[in-house]
Design a protein around this motif. Structure first.
Motif, PDB file in Angstrom:
ATOM      1  N   TYR A 179     -27.652 -12.852   9.303  1.00  0.00           N
ATOM      2  CA  TYR A 179     -27.312 -13.235   8.013  1.00  0.00           C
ATOM      3  C   TYR A 179     -28.704 -14.069   7.393  1.00  0.00           C
ATOM      4  O   TYR A 179     -29.344 -14.445   8.200  1.00  0.00           O
ATOM      5  N   GLY A 180     -28.811 -13.496   6.088  1.00  0.00           N
ATOM      6  CA  GLY A 180     -30.274 -13.924   5.510  1.00  0.00           C
ATOM      7  C   GLY A 180     -29.957 -14.121   3.824  1.00  0.00           C
ATOM      8  O   GLY A 180     -29.253 -13.335   3.288  1.00  0.00           O
ATOM      9  N   GLN A 181     -30.662 -14.863   3.546  1.00  0.00           N
ATOM     10  CA  GLN A 181     -30.313 -14.967   2.014  1.00  0.00           C
ATOM     11  C   GLN A 181     -31.899 -14.756   1.246  1.00  0.00           C
ATOM     12  O   GLN A 181     -32.668 -14.919   1.830  1.00  0.00           O
ATOM     13  N   ILE A 182     -31.945 -14.132   0.199  1.00  0.00           N
ATOM     14  CA  ILE A 182     -33.111 -13.720  -0.807  1.00  0.00           C
ATOM     15  C   ILE A 182     -32.631 -14.046  -2.225  1.00  0.00           C
ATOM     16  O   ILE A 182     -31.392 -14.080  -2.542  1.00  0.00           O
ATOM     17  N   ARG A 183     -33.742 -14.095  -3.066  1.00  0.00           N
ATOM     18  CA  ARG A 183     -33.566 -14.116  -4.407  1.00  0.00           C
ATOM     19  C   ARG A 183     -34.405 -13.073  -5.043  1.00  0.00           C
ATOM     20  O   ARG A 183     -35.596 -13.168  -4.807  1.00  0.00           O
ATOM     21  N   PRO A 228     -36.212 -11.213  -8.355  1.00  0.00           N
ATOM     22  CA  PRO A 228     -37.347 -11.738  -9.491  1.00  0.00           C
ATOM     23  C   PRO A 228     -36.390 -12.301 -10.776  1.00  0.00           C
ATOM     24  O   PRO A 228     -37.029 -12.688 -11.720  1.00  0.00           O
ATOM     25  N   PHE A 229     -34.953 -11.697 -10.745  1.00  0.00           N
ATOM     26  CA  PHE A 229     -34.327 -12.257 -11.924  1.00  0.00           C
ATOM     27  C   PHE A 229     -33.692 -13.314 -11.742  1.00  0.00           C
ATOM     28  O   PHE A 229     -32.545 -13.740 -12.669  1.00  0.00           O
ATOM     29  N   GLY A 230     -33.738 -13.985 -10.396  1.00  0.00           N
ATOM     30  CA  GLY A 230     -33.074 -15.377 -10.349  1.00  0.00           C
ATOM     31  C   GLY A 230     -31.654 -15.168  -9.547  1.00  0.00           C
ATOM     32  O   GLY A 230     -31.043 -16.281  -9.641  1.00  0.00           O
ATOM     33  N   VAL A 231     -31.394 -13.942  -9.326  1.00  0.00           N
ATOM     34  CA  VAL A 231     -30.046 -13.685  -8.570  1.00  0.00           C
ATOM     35  C   VAL A 231     -30.135 -13.894  -7.162  1.00  0.00           C
ATOM     36  O   VAL A 231     -31.114 -13.376  -6.496  1.00  0.00           O
ATOM     37  N   ASN A 232     -29.328 -14.561  -6.469  1.00  0.00           N
ATOM     38  CA  ASN A 232     -29.078 -15.026  -4.893  1.00  0.00           C
ATOM     39  C   ASN A 232     -28.340 -13.589  -4.427  1.00  0.00           C
ATOM     40  O   ASN A 232     -27.272 -13.464  -4.739  1.00  0.00           O
ATOM     41  N   TRP A 233     -28.780 -13.199  -3.413  1.00  0.00           N
ATOM     42  CA  TRP A 233     -28.196 -12.240  -2.358  1.00  0.00           C
ATOM     43  C   TRP A 233     -28.287 -12.699  -1.098  1.00  0.00           C
ATOM     44  O   TRP A 233     -29.186 -13.483  -0.669  1.00  0.00           O
ATOM     45  N   ALA A 234     -27.177 -12.134  -0.456  1.00  0.00           N
ATOM     46  CA  ALA A 234     -26.919 -12.364   1.215  1.00  0.00           C
ATOM     47  C   ALA A 234     -27.161 -11.070   1.790  1.00  0.00           C
ATOM     48  O   ALA A 234     -26.339 -10.213   1.084  1.00  0.00           O
ATOM     49  N   ILE A 235     -27.657 -10.641   2.874  1.00  0.00           N
ATOM     50  CA  ILE A 235     -27.522  -9.412   3.586  1.00  0.00           C
ATOM     51  C   ILE A 235     -27.203  -9.850   4.872  1.00  0.00           C
ATOM     52  O   ILE A 235     -27.568 -10.671   5.560  1.00  0.00           O
ATOM     53  N   THR A 236     -25.808  -9.219   5.378  1.00  0.00           N
ATOM     54  CA  THR A 236     -25.088  -9.738   6.448  1.00  0.00           C
ATOM     55  C   THR A 236     -24.779  -8.437   7.358  1.00  0.00           C
ATOM     56  O   THR A 236     -24.342  -7.399   6.557  1.00  0.00           O
ATOM     57  N   GLY A 237     -24.444  -8.609   8.603  1.00  0.00           N
ATOM     58  CA  GLY A 237     -23.767  -7.511   9.260  1.00  0.00           C
ATOM     59  C   GLY A 237     -24.335  -8.023  10.863  1.00  0.00           C
ATOM     60  O   GLY A 237     -24.739  -8.790  11.361  1.00  0.00           O
ATOM     61  N   LYS A 238     -23.768  -6.890  11.707  1.00  0.00           N
ATOM     62  CA  LYS A 238     -23.848  -7.182  13.294  1.00  0.00           C
ATOM     63  C   LYS A 238     -25.308  -6.682  13.705  1.00  0.00           C
ATOM     64  O   LYS A 238     -26.108  -6.421  13.319  1.00  0.00           O
TER      65      LYS A 238
END
Length: 140
Positions: free
Chosen positions: A124-128, A130-140
């Motif tokens: 799991y990790g989190q990114i932002r 350039p438009f200020g929206v936070n995203w998480a990417i997750t998986g096995k």
């Protein structure tokens, strides 16, 4: 209607919303965001209303990893001012975590939380973006 209103063919059938909940993001530069999401998240654009005379777009429909996401520019004159994005994170649950992460980072997102193995077993990790929206990417 104002002078900057866009006429849309009311007989045109709009694409169906994909997935469950479809976030609708108001950003500063919806067209630029759509292009960025194509690079960072392999988004596919399936519909767009034409830009108005100011270059603003009231609706863009993208599909990212099988789910719909909608974008628009701010329209403060219609009670829709631009606000800071906070209080939510858009989560991409994927098989190829490293591939999705690398593509997003390569496109220019800001790493908020590095990708790592979490106590619940997923990576799991989190990114932002350039438009200020936070995203998480997750998986096995």
């Amino acid at each position: 209607m104002s002078e900057t209103s866009v006429t849309v063919d009311e007989n045109q059938e709009l694409p169906k919303v994909q997935g469950g909940v479809a976030p609708y993001l108001m950003v500063d530069g919806a067209s630029k965001a759509a292009s960025f999401y194509e690079q960072a998240f392999a988004a596919t654009e399936i519909h767009r209303h034409p830009a108005d005379e100011s270059g603003r777009t009231m609706h863009i429909h993208l599909v990212i990893h099988g789910g719909s996401i909608m974008l628009s520019d701010a329209y403060p004159e219609y009670g829709q001012p631009l606000r800071e994005h906070s209080g939510y994170t858009l989560t991409l649950a994927v098989e190829d975590v490293d591939g999705w992460w690398s593509r997003a980072v390569g496109a220019g997102v800001e790493v908020v939380m590095p990708l790592e193995r979490m106590f619940w077993g997923d990576r799991y990790g989190q990114i932002r973006d350039p438009f200020g929206v936070n995203w998480a990417i997750t998986g096995k």
